[in-house]
Design a protein around this motif. Structure first.
Motif: not given
Length: 306
Positions: A175-184
Motif C-alpha cells: 500500500n505504499s502508493d496509497d500512503v504516498k498519496q495521503m502525504g503522511a
C-alpha cells in the motif's frame, strides 16, 4: 504468506518488494532530513540485513545506534568496527550515548525493569528526543514474526503524530502508493519504514547465507538474541545464559538491587516481598516469567512510589 526464494527475481518476490518499499519513500525521507533515511542499528542480524538492503537499494541514508550501557561487550566492539568500516565507504554513522546509564536510571526509578514496565527501553533504546532525528523518516529491522505483539502492532509502514500512539496507522508494503498519496510521509510527526516486517527468521538467514553477510560473532556462540544483557523480554533460560557468559554483570545487578532496597527502605516505600537482600530481589526478578499474575503485580508495586 508464502515467502519466495530470495533468488526469485520477479517483482512479487519478498526481497524485491522490500527494496521497492525503500525506494518508494526516498523522496519523503530526503524532504524530512537531508541525510535521507535514518536507519536504526542494534548490531544484530536483522540490522545487518537492513543496512545491506538500503545499500542495495541505492538510496541516501545514515545509520545510528543508541548505546544502552547494557549492550553485550562483543556487540559494542562489533558495532564500532562496522561503523568504522562503513564510514570509510562513505556512509554516515553515529552512536548516541544516553545522559544517564542503565544503573543510574534504575536507581532513579527505584526498581528493576519488568516486561510490562520497560522504562529502560524508552529512555535508552527507543529515544525520540534527539533534535536531528525528530522529524526524520526512520527504519528499523523489526519483524512481525518475532513476537505476538509485533505481529499485531507492527507493519511495513507506520505513522503517527501523537506521542501516546493513539493515532498510529499501519500499512502493508503493497500500500505504499496509497500512503504516498495521503502525504503522511511529508507531514506526520513520525514516519517509519520497516522493510523486514514480513521476513521470517529462515528467510532472513537464507539472505545472510546467500549474500555472505558478516554478522555478530555471538551468533556463533549459540546466542539467538543479541540485545541488552538480562533483558526482561528474554526468557529466563536466555537471561541465565547471558549472565553466565558475562558474570560481572550478575554481580553488578545484585549490587544494584541492594542499592534499590536500601533507598526504598530509607524513604519508607513499599516492599511487598519483604526483600532483605539484593540477591533475593534479583533472584525473583530474574525468574519473573514464572510468576503468577498476582505475583507480577506485587513485584511491579515494589517499584511504585506510592
Amino acid at each position: 504468506m508464502k515467502q519466495l526464494s530470495i533468488f526469485d527475481n520477479t517483482e512479487e518476490s519478498l526481497l524485491n518488494k522490500s527494496l521497492k518499499l525503500i525506494k518508494d519513500f526516498e523522496k519523503g525521507a530526503l524532504f524530512r532530513n537531508p541525510l535521507g533515511f535514518v536507519v536504526g542499528y542494534s548490531g544484530g542480524k536483522d540490522s545487518d540485513v537492513l543496512v545491506h538492503l538500503f545499500r542495495r537499494a541505492g538510496v541516501k541514508f545514515c545509520v545510528v545506534h543508541n548505546h544502552t550501557t547494557l549492550d553485550m561487550p562483543e556487540t559494542v566492539y562489533y558495532i564500532r568496527r562496522k561503523f568504522k568500516e562503513w564510514e570509510s565507504q562513505g556512509i554516515d554513522c553515529k552512536i548516541y550515548y544516553p545522559q544517564m546509564n542503565f544503573w543510574s536510571l534504575c536507581k532513579e526509578k527505584k526498581m528493576l525493569p519488568l516486561r510490562q514496565t520497560r522504562f529502560c527501553c524508552a529512555e535508552l533504546k527507543e529515544r525520540n528526543d534527539l533534535p536531528e532525528l525528530r522529524f526524520a523518516l526512520r527504519s528499523f529491522g523489526v519483524r512481525k514474526g518475532e513476537s505476538e505483539k509485533r505481529k499485531l502492532y507492527r507493519d511495513s509502514i507506520e505513522t503517527y503524530n501523537r506521542t501516546d500512539f493513539k493515532d498510529k496507522q499501519r500499512f502493508h508494503f503493497d500500500n505504499s502508493d496509497d500512503v504516498k498519496q495521503m502525504g503522511a510521509c511529508y507531514t506526520n510527526n513520525y514516519f517509519f519504514v520497516n522493510p523486514l516486517a514480513y521476513w521470517s527468521t529462515d528467510y532472513l538467514w537464507d539472505y545472510v547465507d546467500g549474500e555472505k553477510l558478516e554478522v555478530n560473532p555471538l551468533y556463533n556462540e549459540g546466542f539467538d538474541r543479541i540485545g541488552c544483557i538480562a533483558c526482561p523480554m528474554a526468557g529466563t533460560c536466555a537471561r541465565k545464559q547471558q549472565l553466565a557468559r558475562w558474570p560481572k554483570f550478575e554481580k553488578r545487578f545484585i549490587k544494584l538491587a541492594d542499592d534499590i532496597i536500601q533507598t526504598r527502605t530509607a524513604l519508607g516505600l513499599p516492599n511487598k516481598y519483604n526483600f532483605k537482600t539484593g540477591a533475593e530481589y534479583f533472584d525473583l526478578w530474574l525468574n519473573n516469567e514464572k510468576l503468577s499474575a498476582t505475583e507480577e503485580i506485587n513485584l511491579l508495586n515494589f517499584g511504585k512510589n506510592d
